[in-house]
Write a protein that holds these residues in place. Sequence first.
Motif, PDB file in Angstrom:
ATOM      1  N   THR A   1       2.507   4.370  -1.448  1.00 31.27           N
ATOM      2  CA  THR A   1       2.297   5.317  -2.782  1.00 31.27           C
ATOM      3  C   THR A   1       3.699   5.856  -3.050  1.00 31.27           C
ATOM      4  O   THR A   1       4.538   5.894  -2.038  1.00 31.27           O
ATOM      5  CB  THR A   1       1.356   6.371  -2.605  1.00 31.27           C
ATOM      6  OG1 THR A   1       1.822   7.204  -1.347  1.00 31.27           O
ATOM      7  CG2 THR A   1      -0.052   5.861  -2.221  1.00 31.27           C
TER       8      THR A   1
ATOM      9  N   GLU B   1       0.716  -1.082   0.026  1.00 30.25           N
ATOM     10  CA  GLU B   1      -0.127  -0.134  -0.030  1.00 30.25           C
ATOM     11  C   GLU B   1       0.814   1.303  -0.023  1.00 30.25           C
ATOM     12  O   GLU B   1       0.118   2.355   0.003  1.00 30.25           O
ATOM     13  CB  GLU B   1      -0.858  -0.122   1.225  1.00 30.25           C
ATOM     14  CG  GLU B   1      -2.023  -1.275   0.892  1.00 30.25           C
ATOM     15  CD  GLU B   1      -2.972  -0.975   2.145  1.00 30.25           C
ATOM     16  OE1 GLU B   1      -3.261   0.095   2.682  1.00 30.25           O
ATOM     17  OE2 GLU B   1      -3.748  -2.067   2.224  1.00 30.25           O
TER      18      GLU B   1
ATOM     19  N   ASN C   1       0.378   8.432   2.067  1.00 35.30           N
ATOM     20  CA  ASN C   1      -0.374   7.841   2.991  1.00 35.30           C
ATOM     21  C   ASN C   1       0.429   7.418   4.162  1.00 35.30           C
ATOM     22  O   ASN C   1       0.004   6.625   5.153  1.00 35.30           O
ATOM     23  CB  ASN C   1      -0.977   6.419   2.225  1.00 35.30           C
ATOM     24  CG  ASN C   1      -0.069   5.643   1.750  1.00 35.30           C
ATOM     25  OD1 ASN C   1       0.928   5.849   1.502  1.00 35.30           O
ATOM     26  ND2 ASN C   1      -0.731   4.546   1.336  1.00 35.30           N
TER      27      ASN C   1
END
Length: 139
Positions: free
Chosen positions: A42, A40, A47
């Motif tokens: 980026t 996950e 994030n």
Amino acid sequence: MTNASTIALTGLIAWALTLLVLMELLRGLLVVFKQFPANEFTPDNSNLSPFMQRLARAHANCLEGLPIFGGLLLVALVTRQTAITDPLAIALLAARLVQSLVHLVSLAVPAVFLRFTAFAVQLVIAGYWTFELLSGFVS
């Protein structure tokens, strides 16, 4: 033979590598300690924490500048015109380090002004080198 231009070019590359390694180590720790899923992340760390976002941007700044600043140093090295770049090579490297370090520390207005000043120093040096190197090709 080592000269200031060689040191500065190597320093620009080493600094970009240092920031990349730091970012990947910190990302790795987040995964190992199960604080963030490995799939996950980026590219801009949007994030993650503000520090990680600044780290990603500082690294990107280094990569964006490397073809210009490093390229000029490389041209000077290849064409044996380091007499043009040597006097300001370490100043350019120092300005890059200041720009990155300030970026890592703060986004406050005074820090942004300092960071821009460090970048402006690099631009002025690069502009001067470009003019001088091109002038040498014409003569």
